[in-house]
Design an enzyme around this catalytic site. Sequence first.
Site, PDB file in Angstrom:
ATOM      1  N   HIS A  56       0.878  -1.169   0.000  1.00 29.22           N
ATOM      2  CA  HIS A  56       0.000   0.000   0.000  1.00 29.22           C
ATOM      3  C   HIS A  56       0.913   1.215   0.000  1.00 29.22           C
ATOM      4  CE1 HIS A  56      -2.402  -2.976   2.313  1.00 29.22           C
ATOM      5  NE2 HIS A  56      -3.445  -2.416   1.763  1.00 29.22           N
ATOM      6  N   ASP A  59       2.281   1.794   3.421  1.00 32.09           N
ATOM      7  CA  ASP A  59       3.192   0.800   4.013  1.00 32.09           C
ATOM      8  C   ASP A  59       4.622   1.307   3.874  1.00 32.09           C
ATOM      9  OD1 ASP A  59       1.002  -0.860   4.298  1.00 32.09           O
ATOM     10  OD2 ASP A  59       1.466  -2.075   2.532  1.00 32.09           O
ATOM     11  N   MET A  90       2.542  -5.721  -7.770  1.00 34.86           N
ATOM     12  CA  MET A  90       1.239  -5.121  -7.467  1.00 34.86           C
ATOM     13  C   MET A  90       1.383  -3.983  -6.458  1.00 34.86           C
ATOM     14  SD  MET A  90      -1.183  -5.036  -4.868  1.00 34.86           S
ATOM     15  CE  MET A  90      -1.736  -6.419  -3.888  1.00 34.86           C
ATOM     16  N   GLU A 183     -11.048  -6.251  -5.047  1.00 36.60           N
ATOM     17  CA  GLU A 183     -11.073  -7.286  -4.005  1.00 36.60           C
ATOM     18  C   GLU A 183     -12.325  -7.139  -3.139  1.00 36.60           C
ATOM     19  OE1 GLU A 183      -7.497  -7.395  -1.692  1.00 36.60           O
ATOM     20  OE2 GLU A 183      -8.421  -8.556  -0.076  1.00 36.60           O
ATOM     21  N   LYS A 185     -14.947  -8.230   0.055  1.00 36.55           N
ATOM     22  CA  LYS A 185     -14.965  -8.745   1.425  1.00 36.55           C
ATOM     23  C   LYS A 185     -16.363  -8.462   1.975  1.00 36.55           C
ATOM     24  CE  LYS A 185     -12.294  -8.397   5.727  1.00 36.55           C
ATOM     25  NZ  LYS A 185     -11.155  -7.724   6.396  1.00 36.55           N
ATOM     26  N   GLU A 219      -9.921 -13.357  -2.414  1.00 37.37           N
ATOM     27  CA  GLU A 219      -9.135 -13.767  -1.245  1.00 37.37           C
ATOM     28  C   GLU A 219      -9.825 -14.943  -0.550  1.00 37.37           C
ATOM     29  OE1 GLU A 219      -7.422 -10.895   1.484  1.00 37.37           O
ATOM     30  OE2 GLU A 219      -8.092 -12.099   3.192  1.00 37.37           O
ATOM     31  N   HIS A 222     -11.836 -14.024   2.570  1.00 33.77           N
ATOM     32  CA  HIS A 222     -13.040 -13.222   2.347  1.00 33.77           C
ATOM     33  C   HIS A 222     -14.181 -14.051   1.772  1.00 33.77           C
ATOM     34  CE1 HIS A 222     -10.313  -9.401   2.127  1.00 33.77           C
ATOM     35  NE2 HIS A 222     -10.146 -10.118   3.235  1.00 33.77           N
ATOM     36  N   ASP A 247      -5.328 -13.379  -3.579  1.00 35.69           N
ATOM     37  CA  ASP A 247      -4.858 -13.272  -2.193  1.00 35.69           C
ATOM     38  C   ASP A 247      -5.036 -14.628  -1.522  1.00 35.69           C
ATOM     39  OD1 ASP A 247      -4.204 -10.629  -2.483  1.00 35.69           O
ATOM     40  OD2 ASP A 247      -5.644  -9.863  -1.006  1.00 35.69           O
ATOM     41  N   ASP A 257     -11.858 -11.920   9.982  1.00 38.77           N
ATOM     42  CA  ASP A 257     -10.874 -12.126   8.906  1.00 38.77           C
ATOM     43  C   ASP A 257      -9.534 -12.536   9.519  1.00 38.77           C
ATOM     44  OD1 ASP A 257      -9.740 -11.991   6.358  1.00 38.77           O
ATOM     45  OD2 ASP A 257      -9.233  -9.884   6.574  1.00 38.77           O
ATOM     46  N   ASP A 259      -6.753 -14.203   8.065  1.00 42.85           N
ATOM     47  CA  ASP A 259      -5.519 -14.057   7.271  1.00 42.85           C
ATOM     48  C   ASP A 259      -4.413 -14.996   7.762  1.00 42.85           C
ATOM     49  OD1 ASP A 259      -6.771 -12.049   5.777  1.00 42.85           O
ATOM     50  OD2 ASP A 259      -5.948 -10.422   6.972  1.00 42.85           O
ATOM     51  N   ASP A 293      -1.732 -12.915   1.252  1.00 36.67           N
ATOM     52  CA  ASP A 293      -2.237 -11.813   2.081  1.00 36.67           C
ATOM     53  C   ASP A 293      -2.544 -12.411   3.451  1.00 36.67           C
ATOM     54  OD1 ASP A 293      -3.172  -9.533   3.157  1.00 36.67           O
ATOM     55  OD2 ASP A 293      -5.003  -9.412   1.963  1.00 36.67           O
TER      56      ASP A 293
HETATM   57  C1  GCO Z   1      -7.993  -7.123   4.459  1.00 36.38           C
HETATM   58  C2  GCO Z   1      -7.631  -7.079   3.012  1.00 36.38           C
HETATM   59  C3  GCO Z   1      -6.405  -6.313   2.711  1.00 36.38           C
HETATM   60  C4  GCO Z   1      -6.218  -6.087   1.242  1.00 36.38           C
HETATM   61  C5  GCO Z   1      -5.140  -5.111   1.019  1.00 36.38           C
HETATM   62  C6  GCO Z   1      -4.759  -4.941  -0.423  1.00 36.38           C
HETATM   63  O1  GCO Z   1      -8.906  -7.829   4.753  1.00 36.38           O
HETATM   64  O2  GCO Z   1      -7.385  -6.438   5.283  1.00 36.38           O
HETATM   65  O3  GCO Z   1      -7.529  -8.393   2.550  1.00 36.38           O
HETATM   66  O4  GCO Z   1      -5.310  -6.952   3.270  1.00 36.38           O
HETATM   67  O5  GCO Z   1      -5.948  -7.244   0.553  1.00 36.38           O
HETATM   68  O6  GCO Z   1      -5.545  -3.910   1.570  1.00 36.38           O
HETATM   69  O7  GCO Z   1      -5.626  -4.115  -1.041  1.00 36.38           O
HETATM   70 MN    MN Z   2      -6.649  -9.202   0.810  1.00 32.33          MN
HETATM   71 MN    MN Z   3      -8.245 -10.630   4.582  1.00 33.89          MN
END
Ligand code: GCO
Ligand code: MN
Ligand code: MN
Length: 394
Positions: A56, A59, A90, A183, A185, A219, A222, A247, A257, A259, A293
């Site tokens: 990002h 970041d 990306m 993306e 969610k 993702e 998600h 992702d 979420d 991850d 991700d």
């Molecule tokens: C989340 C998202 C993010 C995005 C990221 C890229 O749930 O936090 O998955 O991690 O993927 O912001 O755009």
């Molecule tokens: Mn993501």
């Molecule tokens: Mn996520």
Amino acid sequence: MPDAFDPTPADRFTFGLWTVGNPGADPFGGRVRERISPVEIVAGLAKCGAYGVNLHDNDLIPFGAPAAERDRIVKEFKKALREHGMKVPMATTNLFSHAIFRDGAFTSADARVRAFAVQKAMRAIELGVELGAKTIVFWGGREGCETEAAKDARDALKWNRECMNFLCAWSKDQGWKLRFALEAKPNEPRSEIYLATTGHMLHFIETLDHSEMVGVNPEVAHENMPGLSMVHAVAQSMECGKLFHIDLNGQKIGRYDQDLRFGSEDLKGAFFLVRLLEGTGGYPAYTGPLHFDAHAYRTEDVAGVWDFARGCMRSYKILAAKAKAFDADREVRQILADNRKLGASHAKAITRFSKAAAMRLLAESFDAEALAARGHRYERLDQIAFEVLTGVRR
Ligand code: GCO
Ligand code: MN
Ligand code: MN
């Protein structure tokens, strides 16, 4: 000891600065480990065998940093990329952390916020282009609501479309050949997020002025949070040529979420996803970057973060080898072929409409009881998948 599953840049694995750099904070507690700097992340990922690193805007560059500071940071980062042979395939925009986005970025009820969000995305895209990114991801974390009293979802969709149309047209005007990946969610951090699934996104894309340059970034977490199939979301995206990015991570159904490390949950789901991406079961393979991700458990220190990163990549490669073995298995091939052969004589009966075809079909008589009587051997097929996965069958 190195083995066949150790990753190399040829495997196209990428991580986000925000993933490896996640210091383990959650809504109930602060960070538990030092933040690893972007330059250290580049070096660490290269050492683990990754292909690249994604980011990002914020970041790398703090929100609101003056131009001179931005340029200094970018220069230093580019030097690290060069030294370690790492790519940035990306880039994306943080349109969720700052309080200005509390009611959304592209869907904020305040048109000034929407304009600011588009400007911020333009600057993030410029940064991405400078770093060599070919894909720009859009994750609308704040594009949602807590109460439907707030705004009509149709307004939100319209505002979102306007912003995407503006950014597509601007990017084309700049002469860049970028691809945008949306993306989805369903919720978190908002109670409801607009365009909740990859399927919603695929339809929204078709309503854009330059839909040809826009695809999706599905993702695992998600799709799995609400109990949907990531495999189906990805298959549909691949079928319409819209899988621009992915992702990968792990998630328990129905939770926040998570991850988690790729492959750490829903082993069969991960296996069938890799099989799809690798194309061992048919159709061309996905050839884009394989992005994780995900982040390490909060229990980990920095050494655990690198265990996590290596784990994601190794698990993908192990599952790819298992997918290959599964689709080369004689019994698997036999069962699938036997099912395909059923009624081959009728395969053309409904593929194309004509008046004659309709008449022929109406004149047919089917023996429904006989057709209903046959089993499909999917129990056997799934057991073989289990035995291949657990290493009992080679
Ligand atoms: C989340 C998202 C993010 C995005 C990221 C890229 O749930 O936090 O998955 O991690 O993927 O912001 O755009
Ligand atoms: Mn993501
Ligand atoms: Mn996520």
